[in-house]
Design an enzyme around this catalytic site. Structure first.
Site, PDB file in Angstrom:
ATOM      1  N   ASP A 111       5.684   9.747  12.688  1.00  0.00           N
ATOM      2  CA  ASP A 111       5.245   8.595  11.897  1.00  0.00           C
ATOM      3  C   ASP A 111       5.729   7.314  12.574  1.00  0.00           C
ATOM      4  O   ASP A 111       6.934   7.124  12.764  1.00  0.00           O
ATOM      5  CB  ASP A 111       5.848   8.741  10.495  1.00  0.00           C
ATOM      6  CG  ASP A 111       5.375   7.699   9.508  1.00  0.00           C
ATOM      7  OD1 ASP A 111       5.113   6.545   9.931  1.00  0.00           O
ATOM      8  OD2 ASP A 111       5.277   8.026   8.318  1.00  0.00           O
ATOM      9  N   HIS A 165       1.583   9.096   9.787  1.00  0.00           N
ATOM     10  CA  HIS A 165       1.618   8.433   8.472  1.00  0.00           C
ATOM     11  C   HIS A 165       0.270   8.528   7.747  1.00  0.00           C
ATOM     12  O   HIS A 165       0.100   7.948   6.678  1.00  0.00           O
ATOM     13  CB  HIS A 165       1.979   6.951   8.699  1.00  0.00           C
ATOM     14  CG  HIS A 165       2.540   6.259   7.492  1.00  0.00           C
ATOM     15  ND1 HIS A 165       3.732   6.608   6.904  1.00  0.00           N
ATOM     16  CD2 HIS A 165       2.068   5.212   6.739  1.00  0.00           C
ATOM     17  CE1 HIS A 165       3.976   5.817   5.872  1.00  0.00           C
ATOM     18  NE2 HIS A 165       2.978   4.964   5.737  1.00  0.00           N
ATOM     19  N   SER A 188       4.190   6.338   1.048  1.00  0.00           N
ATOM     20  CA  SER A 188       4.625   5.100   1.677  1.00  0.00           C
ATOM     21  C   SER A 188       5.094   4.110   0.604  1.00  0.00           C
ATOM     22  O   SER A 188       6.048   4.411  -0.129  1.00  0.00           O
ATOM     23  CB  SER A 188       3.489   4.547   2.545  1.00  0.00           C
ATOM     24  OG  SER A 188       3.967   3.572   3.434  1.00  0.00           O
TER      25      SER A 188
END
Lengths: 282, 282
Positions: free
Chosen positions: A227, A260, A151
């Site tokens: 995600d 995620h 991320s």
């Protein structure tokens, strides 16, 4: 002054050691904690190092506790270093509204130019220079380095590699914020850390850096198709377009059903470790 | 009344799914959360189930996030169910002093007989009867069960298996509280949950149950030699003595340098999964 690492904890793990340290960071102007996983092979001599950059809100602990990376790192003989995600402590300003996507836990792996952030928010300099120098001086590791992250940390890994040809032997990312100058997380952070001039943001955006890269290090990127941040924040299609335009090698794997979380990272960390090991040891 | 599980979260993991559910527990008189890992094979039909019992202070999340078990569970085709470690919620009493080693997060996998604990603190009944019935009614799992756990949960796994011949095909434990009626954690909990009569404690103590076991299911036990709780709380030597005296098969592995953490569990979980798989699938 950068001080020597002081050990906070040590846990035997897959025949090696997970260790946490605190040190004074001259670059960041505060005490910092990082974790290192040393595989069994480190007892016989220096081993290469994978630097792992975590995402928003994380510390050194998330990856070490949740990714399940130590098993294969021990087999492959790779150390892993996990820094914190921002400067911390007394005198380090955070988000004025207490939000989790800016300030503490959200350093975005850049060097801030604006007040009041420029004194402490220099995670890029810390990750690329100060931390490796410290690690290489105090631990049985070689100068064979690679970098990965998740991320915000995936953004950091791509940017660190693209801006430093020759410094990393491999790079990969999980669900990176691929085009931060064009997503809400990045726009908020860059406007504050770097100021209003969007042209200056581009030196911290992988999609912009790809065009001028002088080293075409192949990018391995995993992205979960379920995600929740995919469309608005992560923008892997922008990375693909930039790589295509520049002829930069990209292996972007869209993983159906994955989100995620660290359940996603754990599911594919072995592939990334093998990708790094091939370059680090090969 | 036991209610059907209501899904709280789902994460794709190694081609299968990690899922969390809440349901009303008739046995415990409160809402309970549990997690289940369903391997990819569960999409084709029922798979066997390993029940994992966690230690003091834990919830369903610790094991699922930190043990790194899903990779091999997915390969072996085993589901894993992780319940909470005590009843929780409105009306459930905790430790009067707010301690972490009794009450909430510390149900000790027994059925309390004393006030004010006897209404809600029935984790043994929950783990052995209510939860498997719920899981087998609502998920693609078979009635091939095995059980393992850590610390307080290692005690729970041993006791559940020893008290229920034929119900589990395999049992193992990490750093179990092997002889709870003779260690501070167990003495505190048993005196409150079960009353002052120590004779009644013995039906919840693996070391006492071994002698009269009618099924000699082999015990696989891993214990870190650098575990700070080893001498005072865990007492594996008492388990070894009881097994030797009774002729009960025990594979007690003392692991040099390992502590009580999930770094220890992760390092050896694969061996335990293979131990369970051999019995569950063989």
């Amino acid at each position: 002054m950068t001080t020597a690492p002081e050990q906070l904890a040590a846990n035997r793990s897959f025949g090696g050691w997970h260790r946490r340290f605190r040190h004074r960071s001259a670059v960041l102007g505060c005490d910092m904690v990082f974790a290192i996983y040393l595989p069994p092979q480190a007892e016989a001599g220096p081993v290469p190092v994978l630097y792992w950059l975590s995402g928003l809100t994380c510390t050194d602990e998330n990856f070490m506790q949740k990714a399940g990376a130590q098993r294969l790192a021990a087999e492959l003989g790779i150390a892993i270093v996990a820094p914190d995600t921002s400067p911390r402590g007394t005198g380090v300003p955070g988000d004025p509204d207490g939000a989790w996507d800016f300030g503490l836990g959200a350093g975005f792996y850049l060097d801030a130019t604006e007040e009041p952030w420029r004194r402490h928010y220099r995670m890029y300099d810390y990750v690329v220079e100060e931390l490796p120098a410290l690690v290489e001086a105090h631990f049985p590791v070689s100068d064979a380095r690679s970098i990965s992250g998740h991320s915000m940390g995936g953004h950091g890994a791509l940017v660190c590699a693209l801006k430093n040809p020759g410094r990393y032997r491999a790079v990969s990312a999980f669900a990176p914020i691929a085009n931060p100058s064009a997503c809400p997380w990045g726009e908020k952070a860059f406007a504050r850390y770097l100021g209003a001039d969007r042209a200056r943001w581009l030196e911290w955006d992988a999609c912009a850096l790809i065009a001028g890269a002088t080293e075409r290090l192949p990018l391995l990127v995993d992205q979960g198709e379920a995600d929740g941040f995919l469309a608005e924040q992560l923008r892997p299609e922008a990375l693909r377009a930039a790589c295509t335009a520049a002829g930069h090698p990209l292996n972007l794997r869209l993983q159906p059903g994955y989100d995620h979380s660290y359940y996603f990272i754990a599911s594919f960390i072995d592939d990334h470790l093998r990708h790094h090991a091939a370059a680090l040891r090969g």
